[in-house]
Design a protein around this motif. Sequence first.
Motif, mmCIF file in Angstrom:
data_model
loop_
_atom_site.group_PDB
_atom_site.id
_atom_site.type_symbol
_atom_site.label_atom_id
_atom_site.label_comp_id
_atom_site.label_asym_id
_atom_site.label_seq_id
_atom_site.Cartn_x
_atom_site.Cartn_y
_atom_site.Cartn_z
ATOM 1 N N ARG A 59 0.821 -1.217 0.000
ATOM 2 C CA ARG A 59 0.000 0.000 0.000
ATOM 3 C C ARG A 59 0.857 1.271 0.000
ATOM 4 N NH1 ARG A 59 -4.872 -1.367 -1.799
ATOM 5 N NH2 ARG A 59 -4.822 0.892 -1.956
ATOM 6 N N ARG A 60 1.960 1.265 0.682
ATOM 7 C CA ARG A 60 2.789 2.473 0.749
ATOM 8 C C ARG A 60 3.425 2.824 -0.598
ATOM 9 N NH1 ARG A 60 8.161 1.360 1.018
ATOM 10 N NH2 ARG A 60 8.641 3.319 2.061
ATOM 11 N N ARG A 61 3.398 1.847 -1.534
ATOM 12 C CA ARG A 61 3.999 2.085 -2.851
ATOM 13 C C ARG A 61 2.963 2.418 -3.919
ATOM 14 N NH1 ARG A 61 6.965 -1.422 -5.486
ATOM 15 N NH2 ARG A 61 8.627 0.036 -6.024
ATOM 16 N N LEU A 62 1.663 2.440 -3.550
ATOM 17 C CA LEU A 62 0.645 2.865 -4.519
ATOM 18 C C LEU A 62 0.474 4.375 -4.361
ATOM 19 C CD1 LEU A 62 -1.362 1.925 -6.717
ATOM 20 C CD2 LEU A 62 -3.102 1.814 -4.919
ATOM 21 N N LEU A 63 1.038 5.114 -5.301
ATOM 22 C CA LEU A 63 1.218 6.559 -5.155
ATOM 23 C C LEU A 63 0.348 7.334 -6.132
ATOM 24 C CD1 LEU A 63 5.137 6.568 -5.045
ATOM 25 C CD2 LEU A 63 3.537 6.351 -3.123
ATOM 26 N N ALA A 64 -0.110 8.491 -5.710
ATOM 27 C CA ALA A 64 -0.857 9.380 -6.597
ATOM 28 C C ALA A 64 -0.244 10.776 -6.567
ATOM 29 C CB ALA A 64 -2.324 9.442 -6.174
ATOM 30 N N HIS A 65 -0.457 11.500 -7.649
ATOM 31 C CA HIS A 65 -0.090 12.923 -7.732
ATOM 32 C C HIS A 65 -1.287 13.629 -8.340
ATOM 33 C CE1 HIS A 65 1.775 16.647 -9.083
ATOM 34 N NE2 HIS A 65 2.802 16.368 -8.307
ATOM 35 N N LEU A 66 -1.923 14.500 -7.579
ATOM 36 C CA LEU A 66 -3.190 15.096 -7.984
ATOM 37 C C LEU A 66 -3.061 16.608 -8.011
ATOM 38 C CD1 LEU A 66 -5.311 12.872 -5.581
ATOM 39 C CD2 LEU A 66 -5.031 12.548 -8.045
ATOM 40 N N PRO A 67 -3.706 17.265 -8.985
ATOM 41 C CA PRO A 67 -3.702 18.721 -8.989
ATOM 42 C C PRO A 67 -4.326 19.242 -7.692
ATOM 43 C CG PRO A 67 -4.637 17.861 -11.033
ATOM 44 C CD PRO A 67 -4.473 16.694 -10.101
ATOM 45 N N ALA A 68 -3.851 20.379 -7.215
ATOM 46 C CA ALA A 68 -4.350 20.933 -5.957
ATOM 47 C C ALA A 68 -5.865 21.057 -6.010
ATOM 48 C CB ALA A 68 -3.721 22.304 -5.717
ATOM 49 N N GLY A 69 -6.521 20.657 -4.922
ATOM 50 C CA GLY A 69 -7.959 20.811 -4.824
ATOM 51 C C GLY A 69 -8.765 19.713 -5.490
ATOM 52 N N THR A 70 -8.087 18.698 -6.062
ATOM 53 C CA THR A 70 -8.817 17.619 -6.731
ATOM 54 C C THR A 70 -9.551 16.754 -5.710
ATOM 55 O OG1 THR A 70 -7.040 17.506 -8.351
ATOM 56 C CG2 THR A 70 -8.610 15.695 -8.347
ATOM 57 N N ASP A 71 -10.821 16.498 -5.997
ATOM 58 C CA ASP A 71 -11.638 15.640 -5.146
ATOM 59 C C ASP A 71 -11.695 14.257 -5.791
ATOM 60 O OD1 ASP A 71 -12.762 16.004 -2.752
ATOM 61 O OD2 ASP A 71 -14.646 16.874 -3.468
ATOM 62 N N MET A 72 -11.178 13.244 -5.132
ATOM 63 C CA MET A 72 -11.184 11.900 -5.711
ATOM 64 C C MET A 72 -12.056 10.983 -4.867
ATOM 65 S SD MET A 72 -9.175 12.007 -8.382
ATOM 66 C CE MET A 72 -8.592 10.343 -8.750
ATOM 67 N N PRO A 73 -12.665 9.960 -5.485
ATOM 68 C CA PRO A 73 -13.376 8.961 -4.688
ATOM 69 C C PRO A 73 -12.427 8.345 -3.654
ATOM 70 C CG PRO A 73 -13.802 8.628 -7.035
ATOM 71 C CD PRO A 73 -12.727 9.671 -6.928
#
Length: 179
Positions: free
Chosen positions: A145-159
């Motif tokens: 789990r610690r290696r499943l990484l995301a990079h999201l634009p600021a303010g992005t709402d994800m499920p």
Amino acid sequence: LNKVIGIHPIAAVAPDAVETLLDRAFGPDRHGRTAYRMRAGTSPIPALSFAALDADGALLGTLQSWPVELAGDDGSVVPMTMVGPVAVEPAVQQSGIGQQLMQALMDAAAGERMIMIGDPEYYGRFFGFSADATAGWRVDGPVERRRLLAHLPAGTDMPLDGAIRPRTNARFAQSERIA
Ligand SMILES: CC(C)(COP(=O)(O)OP(=O)(O)OC[C@H]1O[C@@H](n2cnc3c(N)ncnc32)[C@H](O)[C@@H]1OP(=O)(O)O)[C@@H](O)C(=O)NCCC(=O)NCCS
């Protein structure tokens, strides 16, 4: 090897050369990995996939990106870009090539929602990826789990909860397969 490195669209190199480099960096048994299943059946995104070449044209590193999506348990479907593999020729690792490839991606992919499996000590430290948003995201296969990484634009709402799956045009065929 020439020390001057250029970052090019991956179309600049033969597909076979990319596969050979990936075998050297990850081993030939790499194809069964979860990261491959997450984007099975898709093709690399040309504008977000890169090759590092020295001044003589030798291939020193590659970075590929793929179309995936997060199918939220709330019914939403969010397109994402899956990053990886990032691979650097073993003889020239630790000389900045991985970071040059990643920087080219970050410049080209501004505004994209990105996901990858990788070491947070590298992709977090240099590029702001983190596992914070991904705790409730399921993938097709085992993952640390610690290696499943995301990079999201600021303010992005994800499920919060959902499944990562390949993004193909055959959406109906795909949901039938998953059902
Ligand atoms: C991981 C990889 C892409 C990094 O690229 P690179 O060109 O070798 O590394 P860079 O020169 O850009 O960066 C070097 C720095 O990152 C650090 N680093 C490199 N790989 C790292 C890792 N897996 N985890 C944490 N830190 C890492 C180095 O310690 C170095 O830090 P320093 O500058 O403080 O000494 C490359 O080594 C590679 O292809 N490795 C084989 C495949 C692999 O093991 N991938 C790991 C998970 S995807």
